[in-house]
Design a protein around this motif. Structure first.
Motif, PDB file in Angstrom:
ATOM      1  N   ASP A 235       0.611  -1.045  -0.616  1.00 12.10           N
ATOM      2  CA  ASP A 235      -0.202  -0.132   0.583  1.00 12.10           C
ATOM      3  C   ASP A 235       0.657   1.496  -0.094  1.00 12.10           C
ATOM      4  OD1 ASP A 235       1.041   0.675   2.557  1.00 12.10           O
ATOM      5  OD2 ASP A 235      -0.785  -0.493   3.732  1.00 12.10           O
ATOM      6  N   SER A 236      -0.143   2.092   0.208  1.00 14.25           N
ATOM      7  CA  SER A 236       1.128   3.531  -0.133  1.00 14.25           C
ATOM      8  C   SER A 236       2.089   4.166   1.036  1.00 14.25           C
ATOM      9  CB  SER A 236      -0.030   4.950   0.153  1.00 14.25           C
ATOM     10  OG  SER A 236      -0.014   5.134   1.573  1.00 14.25           O
TER      11      SER A 236
ATOM     12  N   LEU B 243      -1.563  -1.478  -5.703  1.00 12.38           N
ATOM     13  CA  LEU B 243      -2.292  -1.682  -4.146  1.00 12.38           C
ATOM     14  C   LEU B 243      -3.255  -2.942  -3.585  1.00 12.38           C
ATOM     15  CD1 LEU B 243      -4.032  -0.202  -1.040  1.00 12.38           C
ATOM     16  CD2 LEU B 243      -5.080   0.272  -2.770  1.00 12.38           C
TER      17      LEU B 243
ATOM     18  N   PHE C 254      -9.606   2.997  -0.374  1.00  6.52           N
ATOM     19  CA  PHE C 254      -8.897   2.823  -1.678  1.00  6.52           C
ATOM     20  C   PHE C 254      -9.128   3.845  -2.646  1.00  6.52           C
ATOM     21  CE2 PHE C 254     -11.697   1.990  -5.230  1.00  6.52           C
ATOM     22  CZ  PHE C 254     -13.091   1.561  -4.677  1.00  6.52           C
TER      23      PHE C 254
ATOM     24  N   GLU D  15      -5.633   6.361  -2.486  1.00  4.90           N
ATOM     25  CA  GLU D  15      -4.319   5.081  -2.797  1.00  4.90           C
ATOM     26  C   GLU D  15      -4.265   5.508  -3.314  1.00  4.90           C
ATOM     27  OE1 GLU D  15      -2.585   2.833   0.444  1.00  4.90           O
ATOM     28  OE2 GLU D  15      -3.293   4.666   0.924  1.00  4.90           O
TER      29      GLU D  15
ATOM     30  N   THR E 267      -1.309  -6.800  -7.338  1.00  8.98           N
ATOM     31  CA  THR E 267      -3.278  -6.187  -7.527  1.00  8.98           C
ATOM     32  C   THR E 267      -4.110  -7.203  -7.497  1.00  8.98           C
ATOM     33  OG1 THR E 267      -5.284  -4.972  -8.431  1.00  8.98           O
ATOM     34  CG2 THR E 267      -3.065  -5.425 -10.046  1.00  8.98           C
TER      35      THR E 267
END
Ligand SMILES: [Zn+2]
Length: 257
Positions: A40-41, A64, A73, A76, A95
């Motif tokens: 994730d970020s 993500l 999301f 993100e 993903t």
């Protein structure tokens, strides 16, 4: 022997105490190239810093992870798009869709997957797919959005021959990991029938360690154990497995040698 680990989360906290020693063990074992899927970020800075320290060996992806698709999301995905626009990445990932842990955000997972496939198309990057209890859902998305140029890998492939054939028909590769070494996985019989050109090796470190480390922390040096198992299934040498799967990885991810 030059091996490539196409899926390894080396930046995670499980390696905080011995990360450089662990990477050194992988390099010593002949694992010259390692591709790092993002989560994730929050994991991007750590991942990019680590790759910057080993520019000839570690290559980052951006994406993500489906189990991290939550209420936020969209923000993100915005962050990911912004960072992607300014930095070099070698794939979009990971993903996909995960219906094993939680089905609450299945619609959002699908939306996030489609968005990331569009990014892959825009930047002409391969897409790394996490498919857990969701093969049909992911294939449905691919059916809708795939084009001639879109390519990538079904990471941690554990499916049937029919599923493998479907994946190959979309021009995607199969990521083969530690599950291949598990007794009764049945994956050996499926892989025996698939041409080497469709296969990549991966550890998914720190998860899914191969035998004899099953249940323990996984690390990229163990890719050699997966290569040995694949060699015995295919009746070729581990050196041939290493050469073929590294060639496939270079062709897909286009990392520098
Ligand atoms: Zn992963």
């Amino acid at each position: 022997m030059i091996l490539t680990d196409t899926h390894t989360h080396l930046y995670l906290e499980q390696f905080d105490t011995d990360r450089d020693a662990m990477i050194q063990r992988a390099l010593t074992a002949g694992v010259k190239y390692m591709l790092l899927p993002n989560i994730d970020s929050g994991t991007i800075p750590r991942m990019m810093d680590l790759c910057a320290g080993y520019p000839e060996h570690l290559f980052p992806m951006i994406g993500l992870h489906p189990t991290d698709v939550k209420e936020n999301f969209e923000s993100e995905l915005d962050k990911i798009s912004e960072i992607l626009a300014k930095n070099k990445f070698y794939a979009i990932g990971e993903t996909g869709i995960d219906l094993y842990w939680d089905k609450t955000f299945v619609r959002e997972q699908k939306t996030a997957l489609i968005f990331q496939i569009q990014l892959a198309k825009q930047y002409e990057l391969p897409v790394v797919l996490h498919v857990r209890n969701s093969f049909n859902e992911v294939i449905e998305v691919l059916h809708d959005v795939a084009d001639q140029k879109l390519t990538g890998v079904f990471h941690c492939f554990t499916g049937s021959k029919e599923q493998a054939d479907q994946i190959i028909s979309y021009g995607f590769k199969l990521g083969i990991g530690g599950v291949l070494t598990y007794k009764n996985s049945g994956l050996d019989k499926v892989v025996a029938e698939i041409a080497m050109e469709h296969l990549l090796l991966e550890t998914d470190s720190p998860f899914l360690a191969p035998v004899p480390y099953r249940g323990k922390r996984n690390e990229s040096s163990y890719i050699a154990l997966i290569a040995e198992k694949l060699a015995s299934i295919k009746g070729i040498t581990p050196e041939e497995v290493a050469a073929e799967t590294t060639k496939n990885a270079i062709k897909l991810f286009k990392f520098p040698q």
